[in-house]
Design a protein around this motif. Structure first.
Motif, short mmCIF file in Angstrom:
data_model
loop_
_atom_site.label_atom_id
_atom_site.label_comp_id
_atom_site.label_asym_id
_atom_site.label_seq_id
_atom_site.Cartn_x
_atom_site.Cartn_y
_atom_site.Cartn_z
N GLN A 194 119.05 -55.56 -54.65
CA GLN A 194 117.86 -56.37 -54.36
C GLN A 194 117.30 -56.97 -55.64
OE1 GLN A 194 116.57 -56.99 -51.15
NE2 GLN A 194 115.48 -58.55 -52.33
N ALA A 195 117.26 -56.19 -56.71
CA ALA A 195 116.74 -56.69 -57.98
C ALA A 195 117.60 -57.82 -58.52
CB ALA A 195 116.66 -55.54 -58.99
N ALA A 196 118.92 -57.67 -58.40
CA ALA A 196 119.83 -58.73 -58.87
C ALA A 196 119.65 -60.00 -58.04
CB ALA A 196 121.27 -58.24 -58.80
N TRP A 197 119.46 -59.84 -56.74
CA TRP A 197 119.26 -60.99 -55.85
C TRP A 197 117.92 -61.69 -56.15
CZ3 TRP A 197 121.83 -64.19 -52.94
CH2 TRP A 197 121.18 -64.96 -52.00
N ASP A 198 116.88 -60.88 -56.32
CA ASP A 198 115.56 -61.45 -56.62
C ASP A 198 115.59 -62.22 -57.94
OD1 ASP A 198 114.56 -60.33 -54.32
OD2 ASP A 198 113.67 -58.59 -55.32
N ILE A 247 118.05 -63.85 -59.17
CA ILE A 247 118.71 -65.14 -58.92
C ILE A 247 117.76 -66.09 -58.20
CG2 ILE A 247 120.61 -66.29 -57.72
CD1 ILE A 247 122.24 -63.72 -58.11
N MET A 248 117.10 -65.57 -57.14
CA MET A 248 116.25 -66.42 -56.29
C MET A 248 114.98 -66.86 -57.02
SD MET A 248 118.10 -66.72 -53.73
CE MET A 248 116.95 -67.68 -52.71
N ASN A 249 114.51 -66.08 -57.97
CA ASN A 249 113.27 -66.41 -58.67
C ASN A 249 113.51 -67.21 -59.95
OD1 ASN A 249 111.76 -65.03 -56.73
ND2 ASN A 249 111.91 -63.08 -57.86
N ALA A 250 114.75 -67.59 -60.17
CA ALA A 250 115.06 -68.39 -61.37
C ALA A 250 114.32 -69.72 -61.32
CB ALA A 250 116.56 -68.61 -61.47
N GLY A 251 113.84 -70.19 -62.47
CA GLY A 251 113.05 -71.42 -62.51
C GLY A 251 113.88 -72.68 -62.41
N GLY A 303 120.09 -73.83 -63.97
CA GLY A 303 120.74 -73.21 -65.12
C GLY A 303 120.37 -71.75 -65.26
N GLU A 304 119.08 -71.44 -65.04
CA GLU A 304 118.64 -70.05 -65.11
C GLU A 304 119.25 -69.21 -64.00
OE1 GLU A 304 114.43 -69.81 -65.15
OE2 GLU A 304 114.19 -70.87 -67.06
N ALA A 305 119.44 -69.83 -62.82
CA ALA A 305 120.06 -69.13 -61.70
C ALA A 305 121.50 -68.75 -62.02
CB ALA A 305 120.02 -69.99 -60.44
N ILE A 306 122.21 -69.68 -62.64
CA ILE A 306 123.60 -69.41 -63.03
C ILE A 306 123.64 -68.27 -64.06
CG2 ILE A 306 125.64 -70.32 -64.18
CD1 ILE A 306 125.26 -71.36 -61.35
N GLN A 307 122.71 -68.30 -65.02
CA GLN A 307 122.64 -67.24 -66.02
C GLN A 307 122.30 -65.90 -65.39
OE1 GLN A 307 119.84 -68.55 -68.98
NE2 GLN A 307 121.30 -69.94 -69.98
N ILE A 340 125.56 -59.21 -59.45
CA ILE A 340 125.22 -58.72 -58.12
C ILE A 340 126.39 -57.95 -57.50
CG2 ILE A 340 125.93 -60.79 -56.84
CD1 ILE A 340 123.37 -60.36 -55.12
N ILE A 341 127.61 -58.35 -57.84
CA ILE A 341 128.79 -57.61 -57.35
C ILE A 341 128.86 -56.24 -58.02
CG2 ILE A 341 131.32 -57.55 -57.34
CD1 ILE A 341 131.32 -60.54 -56.91
N THR A 342 128.56 -56.21 -59.31
CA THR A 342 128.54 -54.93 -60.03
C THR A 342 127.51 -53.98 -59.42
OG1 THR A 342 129.18 -56.04 -62.09
CG2 THR A 342 128.21 -53.86 -62.28
N GLU A 343 126.33 -54.50 -59.11
CA GLU A 343 125.28 -53.67 -58.50
C GLU A 343 125.68 -53.23 -57.10
OE1 GLU A 343 122.77 -52.40 -59.83
OE2 GLU A 343 122.65 -53.50 -61.71
N LEU A 344 126.37 -54.10 -56.37
CA LEU A 344 126.82 -53.76 -55.01
C LEU A 344 127.81 -52.60 -55.06
CD1 LEU A 344 126.61 -54.58 -52.01
CD2 LEU A 344 128.58 -56.08 -52.39
#
Length: 459
Positions: free
Chosen positions: A214-218, A220-224, A227-231, A350-354
């Protein structure tokens, strides 16, 4: 088997759309088993994926792009890694793994110089078969503990997750056809994961912790921005690199060497078996061309690459050979594509966390079947080679190997200021080799001689 039966030949390059699909099939086939080994040994699954991909690419280069084989985490090293971890930590394990890879290189040089006939004298079925049984049964307590216990205490709800996972995996192995029949491990893990998720949602038993996912997903989704989402998606795995994360001189131990290096002798026998099967499936004699010495060297280099990054030793995968048999796609470019995908997956946070969120009980359920299969494959080696256990010599060798290996026997050898410990599978293998050399009637230990028989040339 003629080339006309191939959908794609070894050097054929598929169209891009099919290329990706074919490579994903190989990725799925190896995924479950490859992440299971680091999960059991407290190594990083992400590093294991990266090292398996890099090791496979190195293998393809060393074999001149002529053998379509994928390399993943080796189950034979699970017990030695666990024991070595207690002595020298991850750094000590990596040194032992590197030296095991060196053994592959030495054997490769010997095979290139003297051919393959001498191998049967060193590794007859009467020794290798029981040692493989020891590898599987020696891991049985680990599988049961993972399936049943939490912090050393019995948990019925966790055991139910293990049983559900085991049942799904067994049903998949027996009933699923085609591609799905090749990934019962992955399907079992997914099924057990979903069961654990349901239990965690609808009961007070929180056996599944998805907070990391969930933290990894959040993130990604909260990226501004894009480019930040990709990072946010990508994350550098926890590599363990010599002279950066540890000093090899500080963690070196002869006990670790004797725990891990002898395993290479057994995995070489398994490797040769894989090459024989692959040769028959592809209708090529890979043992002659590009040569057994090249394929063994490829295995060794892959293991040394893994040891330089903090991953488990690598070996050729029977699961991926099964994919080749069904799809008839033998392109090394497809195998290379799977390797590249594995490397990319290792860097996706996110795959690592999964992977990290998979309950221990789920992995325990899968392990019950997998470790049993390892033991059964040792019995199969004895049967396929028609080893007669009615002959006292064979009965003595196999019995001693089994009891010493499974019973946990060990010896301490004084070496300067320290004692070198040789234990478990390594000790049983060494004693088996000695007994085979000194006891009379060696021919009976070879059986029908098919263990290392080179396949006929097929054009």
């Amino acid at each position: 088997m003629s080339d006309k039966n191939m959908v794609l030949g070894i050097r054929d390059v598929p169209k891009t759309s099919k290329w990706i699909l074919f490579s994903i099939q190989h990725l799925f086939a190896m995924f479950g088993a490859t992440i299971l080994v680091p999960f059991l040994t407290e190594l990083s699954p992400a590093v294991a994926l990266v090292s398996s991909g890099l090791g496979t690419l190195a293998y393809l280069v060393i074999t001149k792009g002529q053998i379509p084989a994928y390399l993943g985490s080796s189950f034979a090293f699970i017990a030695p890694i666990t024991s070595a971890m207690a002595i020298g930590g991850t750094g000590g394990v990596m040194i032992g793994s590197f030296l095991a890879g060196v053994v592959y290189g030495i054997l490769s040089l010997l095979i290139a110089t003297f051919g393959t006939d001498w191998i049967i004298k060193v590794l007859p079925p009467i020794v290798v078969g029981p040692v493989i049984v020891v590898i599987g049964l020696g891991l049985a307590p680990t599988a049961i503990d993972m399936a049943m216990n939490v912090d050393g205490e019995y948990s019925g709800i966790h055991f139910s997750a293990a049983i559900v996972t085991l049942l799904i995996t067994v049903i998949g192995s027996l009933l699923f056809k085609g591609f799905f029949g090749l990934i019962p491990i992955l399907i079992g893990i997914i099924g057990g994961y979903l069961y654990s998720l349901i239990i965690s949602i609808f009961t007070s038993n929180k056996i599944l912790d998805t907070s990391g996912v969930q933290a990894a997903w959040d993130k990604i989704m909260n990226a501004g921005s894009f480019g930040e989402a990709i990072q946010s998606i990508f994350l550098v795995p926890e590599f363990v690199i010599p002279f950066v994360n540890y000093n090899p001189a500080d963690v070196f131990s002869w006990s670790i060497v004797w725990m891990m290096v002898p395993v290479a002798v057994v995995t070489v026998a398994e490797h040769i078996g894989d090459q024989m099967v692959l040769s028959k499936i592809a209708g090529k004699n890979f043992i002659k061309k590009p040569g057994l010495h090249r394929s063994i060297l490829g295995d060794g280099v892959a293991t040394m690459i893994a040891s330089a990054l903090g991953g488990p030793p690598n070996t050729t995968y029977g699961e991926n050979i099964g994919v080749l048999a069904i799809t008839r796609v033998f392109s090394v470019f497809v195998i290379g594509g799977a390797a590249v995908l594995a490397i990319l997956f290792g860097f996706v946070g996110i795959i690592t966390e999964l992977i990290a969120s998979i309950p221990t009980a789920v992995m325990g359920g899968v392990s019950i079947l997998l470790f049993g299969i390892i033991a059964s494959s040792g019995l199969r080696m004895l049967i396929d080679n028609q080893i007669d256990l009615g002959i006292k010599r064979n009965l003595v060798i196999s019995s001693v190997i089994l009891v010493i290996g499974i019973g946990g026997a060990y010896i301490n050898i004084p070496l300067g200021d320290v004692d070198v410990t040789i234990a478990g599978m390594a000790l049983s293998a060494l004693i088996g080799l000695v007994l085979n050399l000194v006891l009379p009637d060696k021919e009976s230990g070879y059986g029908n001689g098919q263990m290392f028989a080179e396949p006929d040339d097929q054009e």
